[in-house]
Write a protein that holds these residues in place. Structure first.
Motif, short mmCIF file in Angstrom:
data_model
loop_
_atom_site.label_atom_id
_atom_site.label_comp_id
_atom_site.label_asym_id
_atom_site.label_seq_id
_atom_site.Cartn_x
_atom_site.Cartn_y
_atom_site.Cartn_z
N ARG A 9 0.83 -1.21 0.00
CA ARG A 9 0.00 0.00 0.00
C ARG A 9 0.86 1.25 0.00
NH1 ARG A 9 2.01 2.61 4.58
NH2 ARG A 9 1.44 1.62 6.54
N ALA A 11 0.27 5.20 1.57
CA ALA A 11 -0.67 5.87 2.49
C ALA A 11 -0.26 7.33 2.71
CB ALA A 11 -0.73 5.11 3.81
N PRO A 12 -0.44 8.16 1.70
CA PRO A 12 -0.04 9.56 1.88
C PRO A 12 -1.01 10.32 2.79
CG PRO A 12 -1.12 9.27 -0.25
CD PRO A 12 -1.01 7.90 0.36
N SER A 13 -0.50 11.35 3.43
CA SER A 13 -1.36 12.26 4.19
C SER A 13 -1.70 13.41 3.26
CB SER A 13 -0.61 12.80 5.41
OG SER A 13 -0.09 11.72 6.16
N ASP A 45 -4.26 9.01 4.63
CA ASP A 45 -4.16 9.17 6.09
C ASP A 45 -4.60 10.59 6.43
OD1 ASP A 45 -3.23 6.61 6.22
OD2 ASP A 45 -1.20 7.11 6.86
N TYR A 170 -1.57 8.78 14.72
CA TYR A 170 -1.12 7.99 13.57
C TYR A 170 -0.67 6.55 13.90
CZ TYR A 170 2.61 6.13 10.73
OH TYR A 170 3.42 5.25 10.07
N VAL A 174 -2.95 3.53 12.00
CA VAL A 174 -2.35 2.75 10.91
C VAL A 174 -2.44 1.24 11.17
CG1 VAL A 174 -0.11 2.24 9.85
CG2 VAL A 174 -0.86 4.58 10.11
N ARG A 188 7.73 1.91 3.36
CA ARG A 188 7.60 3.33 3.65
C ARG A 188 8.98 3.90 3.97
NH1 ARG A 188 4.23 2.37 9.28
NH2 ARG A 188 5.93 1.41 10.42
N LEU A 192 9.87 6.66 9.33
CA LEU A 192 8.82 6.01 10.13
C LEU A 192 9.29 4.73 10.82
CD1 LEU A 192 5.80 6.76 7.79
CD2 LEU A 192 6.24 7.70 10.06
N1 GLU Z 1 0.75 8.86 6.16
C1 GLU Z 1 2.12 8.69 6.48
C2 GLU Z 1 2.95 9.76 5.77
O1 GLU Z 1 2.47 10.36 4.82
C3 GLU Z 1 2.66 7.33 6.07
C4 GLU Z 1 2.10 6.26 6.90
C5 GLU Z 1 2.74 4.90 6.70
O2 GLU Z 1 3.26 4.65 5.61
O3 GLU Z 1 2.67 4.10 7.63
O4 GLU Z 1 4.06 10.01 6.20
#
Ligand code: GLU
Length: 289
Positions: A9, A11-13, A45, A170, A174, A188, A192
């Protein structure tokens, strides 16, 4: 043919445009999935509402489309699942796994001193919700970064699952999101990596399977600063999307042949899927651009 045991996946904010650093991660995650003939899901996100920017989701979708990074199935939004996060928090309160905390940010050190852990705070007062952590070592084998071992109590402390302004945090959201989307291969950015032990701990408490984790290097500017909206990284220039992909493949250490930069997006991606070798990034934490 799909490999059913693998789902990735992105998962952009929706806090702004996609810059080179974000499309770098998106491409790595896409290639990991596609080279395994697997699903690649897209989720926004979008829980941190004060940081959301109007029009960002549309811009992000268009950028991914232009770069040929097509996702599978319906786009998911965290904000559609608020009831699920709150239901888990209610269970955690009942079972005594979390507690209300009234401390304000200015009184806090990095590792929370557990000031509110043994106090009885009325649910009517503004409060955050913290999870109780204990002195245990969380160990996992990151596909690129190798074995990571962190102590939950001394390196993370009792961390926040719901903020005082009522926003679901967050690291907690997640965990439920990845489980809901059956994501079992998380790719990612390195930034993170430190969120991962918290997520593994929550997955364990919730009896959810832990995905595999693969943290790719982050792109840094000439001063060594991470490319991010905070460092004013500009939106990726899509005048020549094939060239953008070519550049990203170079930074992903895939050694694309020179002629590939003149191919169209579809051909660049086809080459990249066929030749994808993530091991070339083993142990790499930063890429200076
Ligand atoms: N939404 C997060 C971001 O844009 C990424 C979350 C993830 O990949 O776990 O930095």
């Amino acid at each position: 043919m799909l490999t059913p045991h693998y789902t990735g996946r992105f998962a952009p904010s929706p806090t702004g445009h996609l810059h080179l650093g974000s499309v770098y991660t998106a491409l790595a995650s896409f290639l990991e999935a596609r080279s395994h003939h697997s699903l690649w899901r897209l989720r926004f996100d979008d829980l941190d509402t004060p940081r959301n920017v109007a029009g960002a989701t549309t811009h992000i979708l268009q950028t991914l489309e232009t770069l040929g990074l097509h996702w599978d199935g319906e786009v998911d939004y965290q904000s559609w699942h608020l009831d699920d996060y709150h239901a888990v928090l209610a269970d955690f309160i009942t079972s005594g796994k979390i507690y209300r905390c009234q401390c304000s940010r200015k009184n806090l050190t990095d590792i929370y001193a557990q000031t509110c852990r043994y106090q009885c705070i009325s649910p009517d007062l503004p409060h955050s919700l913290r999870i109780k952590t204990d002195d245990q070592q969380i160990i996992f084998d990151d596909i690129l970064q190798g074995w990571i071992s962190q102590n939950l109590a001394t390196q993370h402390g009792d961390f926040i699952l719901k903020r005082k302004d009522n926003i679901i945090a967050y690291p907690f959201a997640v965990v439920l999101d990845d489980a809901r989307q059956a994501v079992n291969h998380v790719v990612r950015g390195m930034d993170l990596l430190n969120a991962t032990p918290k997520q593994l701990y929550l997955q364990h408490l919730l009896h959810l399977p832990a995905p595999n984790y693969l943290h790719v290097p982050i792109l840094v500017d000439a001063k060594g600063h991470k490319l991010s909206k905070q460092t004013l990284a500009t939106a990726v220039d899509l005048t020549a999307p094939n060239r953008v992909l070519f550049q990203l493949l170079d930074w992903l250490k895939q050694m694309p042949p020179f002629e590939l930069q003149n191919e169209n997006v579809g051909n660049v991606l086809e080459w990249a899927i066929q030749h994808w070798n993530v091991a070339r990034l083993k142990g790499v934490k930063h890429i200076a651009i």
